[in-house]
Enzyme design. Structure first.
Site, PDB file in Angstrom:
ATOM      1  N   HIS A 120       0.832  -1.205   0.000  1.00 28.13           N
ATOM      2  CA  HIS A 120       0.000   0.000   0.000  1.00 28.13           C
ATOM      3  C   HIS A 120       0.866   1.253   0.000  1.00 28.13           C
ATOM      4  CE1 HIS A 120       0.564  -0.752   4.393  1.00 28.13           C
ATOM      5  NE2 HIS A 120       0.614   0.576   4.487  1.00 28.13           N
ATOM      6  N   HIS A 128       4.101   7.167   3.675  1.00 22.95           N
ATOM      7  CA  HIS A 128       5.029   6.041   3.505  1.00 22.95           C
ATOM      8  C   HIS A 128       4.539   5.108   2.417  1.00 22.95           C
ATOM      9  CE1 HIS A 128       2.235   4.266   6.613  1.00 22.95           C
ATOM     10  NE2 HIS A 128       2.413   3.164   5.902  1.00 22.95           N
ATOM     11  N   GLU A 168       7.776   1.132   4.928  1.00 23.76           N
ATOM     12  CA  GLU A 168       7.250   0.106   5.823  1.00 23.76           C
ATOM     13  C   GLU A 168       7.479  -1.233   5.146  1.00 23.76           C
ATOM     14  OE1 GLU A 168       2.961   0.285   6.310  1.00 23.76           O
ATOM     15  OE2 GLU A 168       3.044  -0.873   8.161  1.00 23.76           O
TER      16      GLU A 168
HETATM   17 CO    CO Z   1       1.272   1.394   6.267  1.00 20.98          CO
END
Ligand code: CO
Length: 134
Positions: free
Chosen positions: A7, A79, A130
């Protein structure tokens, strides 16, 4: 080592307004808002055919995205999340290569309940990364 883009997370000052933009203007599927007090954010996921967008609004006083929104009041990309098969192996390889892992370096359950780590943006082209064990 990294796999799929899981994502892209966008910090927003108003989750309902952001969800409306994605649902009504952009015609995307948007989940109902979910509060994640342990992460200091409320989120919705926008489902795209090949990945997801996570819209995040600060929740509570010490939200980790409050400072970001102070600098970017209308919101912005916060992020990107890449999948890895083995998060501990990925971390050890990155650390031995000189990369900095945020926090104490131990994987924790992320917004999807799977183990995640965050990597220092200064080591990765100015982008907070991440890693999620998919
Ligand atoms: Co995230």
């Amino acid at each position: 080592m990294i796999g799929k883009l899981n994502h892209i997370a966008i910090a927003v000052p108003d989750l309902e307004a952001a969800a409306t933009i994605y649902r009504d203007m952009l015609g995307a599927r948007v989940t109902t808002p979910k509060a994640l007090p342990e992460h200091g954010v409320s989120i919705v996921f926008v489902g795209l055919p090949n990945t997801k967008i996570e819209l995040m609004e600060p929740l509570g006083d010490g939200s980790p995205i409050s400072g970001f929104l102070k600098k970017s009041p209308s919101g912005g990309v916060h992020h990107v999340c890449y999948e890895v098969d083995d998060i501990v192996a990925a971390r050890d390889r990155l650390v031995s290569g000189g990369a900095r892992v945020l926090g104490d370096g131990e994987p924790r359950p992320g917004a999807h309940g799977k183990p995640v780590l965050f990597l220092h943006p200064s080591d990765f082209c100015g982008t907070l990364i991440e890693l999620e064990q998919a």
